[in-house]
Write an enzyme that holds these catalytic residues in place. Structure first.
Site, short mmCIF file in Angstrom:
data_model
loop_
_atom_site.label_atom_id
_atom_site.label_comp_id
_atom_site.label_asym_id
_atom_site.label_seq_id
_atom_site.Cartn_x
_atom_site.Cartn_y
_atom_site.Cartn_z
N ALA A 14 0.82 -1.21 0.00
CA ALA A 14 0.00 0.00 0.00
C ALA A 14 0.85 1.26 0.00
O ALA A 14 0.41 2.31 0.46
CB ALA A 14 -0.93 -0.01 1.21
N ARG A 20 -1.71 9.61 -10.17
CA ARG A 20 -2.79 9.83 -11.13
C ARG A 20 -4.10 10.20 -10.44
O ARG A 20 -5.02 10.73 -11.08
CB ARG A 20 -2.98 8.58 -12.00
CG ARG A 20 -1.87 8.36 -13.03
CD ARG A 20 -1.98 7.02 -13.68
NE ARG A 20 -3.26 6.81 -14.33
CZ ARG A 20 -3.68 5.63 -14.77
NH1 ARG A 20 -2.92 4.54 -14.60
NH2 ARG A 20 -4.85 5.52 -15.36
N GLY A 105 -3.20 -3.02 -2.00
CA GLY A 105 -4.21 -2.21 -1.33
C GLY A 105 -5.13 -1.46 -2.26
O GLY A 105 -6.17 -0.96 -1.83
N ASN A 174 -1.19 -11.81 -15.77
CA ASN A 174 -0.75 -11.73 -14.38
C ASN A 174 -1.48 -10.62 -13.64
O ASN A 174 -1.50 -9.47 -14.08
CB ASN A 174 0.76 -11.48 -14.36
CG ASN A 174 1.30 -11.30 -12.95
OD1 ASN A 174 0.83 -11.93 -12.01
ND2 ASN A 174 2.30 -10.44 -12.82
N ARG A 320 -29.19 9.89 10.71
CA ARG A 320 -27.76 10.08 10.95
C ARG A 320 -27.25 9.07 11.98
O ARG A 320 -28.05 8.36 12.62
CB ARG A 320 -27.50 11.51 11.39
CG ARG A 320 -27.75 12.54 10.29
CD ARG A 320 -27.68 13.95 10.82
NE ARG A 320 -26.42 14.24 11.48
CZ ARG A 320 -26.21 15.31 12.26
NH1 ARG A 320 -27.19 16.18 12.46
NH2 ARG A 320 -25.04 15.51 12.82
N TYR A 353 -36.66 17.87 13.53
CA TYR A 353 -35.30 17.47 13.89
C TYR A 353 -35.32 16.84 15.28
O TYR A 353 -35.72 17.48 16.26
CB TYR A 353 -34.34 18.66 13.89
CG TYR A 353 -32.99 18.30 14.45
CD1 TYR A 353 -32.15 17.42 13.77
CD2 TYR A 353 -32.57 18.80 15.67
CE1 TYR A 353 -30.91 17.06 14.29
CE2 TYR A 353 -31.33 18.45 16.21
CZ TYR A 353 -30.51 17.58 15.51
OH TYR A 353 -29.28 17.22 16.02
N TYR A 374 -28.12 21.44 21.63
CA TYR A 374 -26.76 21.99 21.72
C TYR A 374 -26.83 23.44 22.14
O TYR A 374 -27.55 24.24 21.52
CB TYR A 374 -26.07 21.83 20.37
CG TYR A 374 -24.62 22.24 20.33
CD1 TYR A 374 -23.70 21.73 21.23
CD2 TYR A 374 -24.17 23.13 19.36
CE1 TYR A 374 -22.37 22.09 21.19
CE2 TYR A 374 -22.83 23.51 19.30
CZ TYR A 374 -21.93 22.99 20.21
OH TYR A 374 -20.61 23.35 20.16
N ARG A 427 -46.48 29.98 25.35
CA ARG A 427 -46.51 30.93 24.24
C ARG A 427 -47.24 32.18 24.70
O ARG A 427 -47.97 32.16 25.70
CB ARG A 427 -47.18 30.33 23.00
CG ARG A 427 -48.59 29.81 23.21
CD ARG A 427 -49.17 29.26 21.91
NE ARG A 427 -50.52 28.77 22.09
CZ ARG A 427 -50.90 27.51 21.96
NH1 ARG A 427 -50.00 26.58 21.64
NH2 ARG A 427 -52.15 27.16 22.12
#
Length: 454
Positions: A14, A20, A105, A174, A320, A353, A374, A427
């Protein structure tokens, strides 16, 4: 296989810089189906139980070392050819008495079955010193040719530039992958020289050296698709397509329905149950497990998530890492779930969310709800009890708990715990002033007319 003296070890080369690829990332770290190329090689080696598996890297390839940890690392300081690279693994591998596989690899698709065949041929009764993995590509291009003797053994490997017209007509090529008798590996490597146009030490030379020693050499063939090497971004895209085509076919063979197979993308480790239905344009990142009888609707993105049986996901849902969706739960359109657990039968169907939250069984999360997890410094958790109802456009400011059966009124900002079976509303009081809308319109219209006259 004894842990003290395993029969098979591997050397994974590896150290290539991959110029390239035009990337600061080591070539073998580029991903196919969410897994690095070298990660694919290591994963395919796993079922063999080979040990040790030594990875040869160039100086400074700390990312590769971290990716394959805890496998031992050998450093090839100077790039002097494949024979030299194998020699660099000597200190890490030591004097190994079994079969040593040499892999690359950047060739991620060699299957465990093919590697098993290679090892089995190496330990066959004729005890070949070297077994080379061959292929018959549709376009032999400038691959080296594997020249067999009259008994079908491997006589020599001839590089394209050195081959005669007759040798170039041979279709057996090969791949570079080998299985070598560990008892003679280092004595063969020590005798490889660099007397060639490139001044490099070629691993292929060990076939001729072994034959000179009176040892047999052999060939095992594998499909061309398994032996594909990746050296450019274009080839990486081809490899991705090959993987996805095979994985889609396997998913359907194992009992999943893909409504538009070509638009579904899997990760290398995606696990699907039976009778799963997957809509168009669904993307799976790493770490997804889907149980039986799940429906995943169009344009959903899922990564690091567990989905229990009977759940419905999407359309346009995002799960997620850390999302756990319970039995018969619903996650609807434009809902994002991160590091959260939805209990059995819970529903979050619209524009929501849920981050760092526990949602109890049969709870209903209204459209526009967010868990405010958060505060700019630390993340905190929201806990919603079983059977709770969270009204639309509510914000739950963590850490906070909503008890079983509680109701949160629409548009509320909840900053304190809500006890079980309570109704919480936070509210401003609604005020209605009769006739004021009519007066406002008249006032604004007059203002507009007065401005137009000036």
């Amino acid at each position: 296989m004894s842990a003290a003296q395993p029969r098979t070890a591997a050397i994974i080369l590896a150290a290539g810089k991959g110029t390239r690829m035009k990337s600061a990332l080591p070539k073998v770290m580029h991903q196919i189906a969410g897994r690095s190329m070298i990660g694919h090689v290591v994963a395919n080696l796993g079922p063999l139980g080979s040990q040790p598996n030594v990875v040869v890297v160039a100086p400074g390839m700390d990312q590769v070392a971290a990716e394959v940890a805890p496998l031992p690392i050998a450093v090839q300081t100077d790039q002097l050819g494949t024979g030299h690279a194998v020699g660099c693994a000597r200190a890490a591998l030591g004097d190994f008495p079994g079969t040593v596989l040499v892999l690359y690899g950047d060739s991620p698709f060699i299957s465990t079955a093919t590697l098993s065949n290679l090892v089995a041929r190496r330990v066959a009764a004729d005890n070949p010193a070297v077994v080379v993995l061959g292929m018959r590509p549709a376009d032999p291009a400038k691959y080296g040719r594997l020249i067999l003797d009259t008994a079908g053994g491997l006589d020599r490997i001839v590089e394209w530039k050195d081959a005669s017209e007759a040798e170039r007509a041979v279709t057996l090529c090969n791949s570079g992958v080998m299985a070598i008798d560990g008892k003679v590996l280092w004595s063969l490597i020590e005798r490889v020289d660099n007397k060639n146009a490139k001044g490099e030490y070629y691993l292929t030379d060990i076939v001729e050296l072994a034959r000179r020693d009176g040892r047999a050499c052999a060939v095992v063939e594998a499909p061309e698709a398994e032996l594909m090497g990746v050296n450019s971004r274009a080839e990486l895209a081809i490899a991705e397509r090959l993987f996805q085509d095979q994985r889609r076919a396997l998913a359907m063979e194992e009992g999943a329905t893909l409504i538009d197979p070509a638009s579904v993308f899997f990760a290398a480790d995606t696990k699907l149950g039976r009778d799963v239905v997957i809509g168009p344009n669904v993307f799976f990142g790493p770490g997804v497990t889907v149980a039986d009888d799940v429906e995943i609707r169009a344009f959903s993105h899922i990564e690091g998530a567990k989905i229990a049986s009977g759940a419905i996901i999407g359309p346009f849902a995002r799960l997620r890492p850390g999302a756990e969706i319970g039995i018969d739960a619903h996650v609807g359109n434009f809902v994002e779930v991160k590091n959260s657990i939805l209990g059995q039968g819970a529903k979050a169907n619209h524009l929501t969310y849920l981050g760092d939250a526990d949602v109890g069984a049969k709870s209903n999360i209204g459209a526009g709800t967010i868990t405010c997890n958060y505060d700019g410094y630390v993340k905190a958790r929201t806990v919603i009890g079983a059977g709770a109802f969270i009204g639309s456009n509510s914000a739950l400011v963590a850490p906070v708990k909503v008890g079983d059966g509680a109701i949160v009124g629409a548009g509320s900002v909840i900053t304190r715990d809500v006890e079980a079976d309570a109704i919480a509303v936070s509210r401003a009081e609604q005020v209605s002033r009769a006739g004021r809308a009519r007066d406002f319109r008249a006032q604004r219209q007059k203002m507009k007319q007065d401005k137009a006259r000036k």
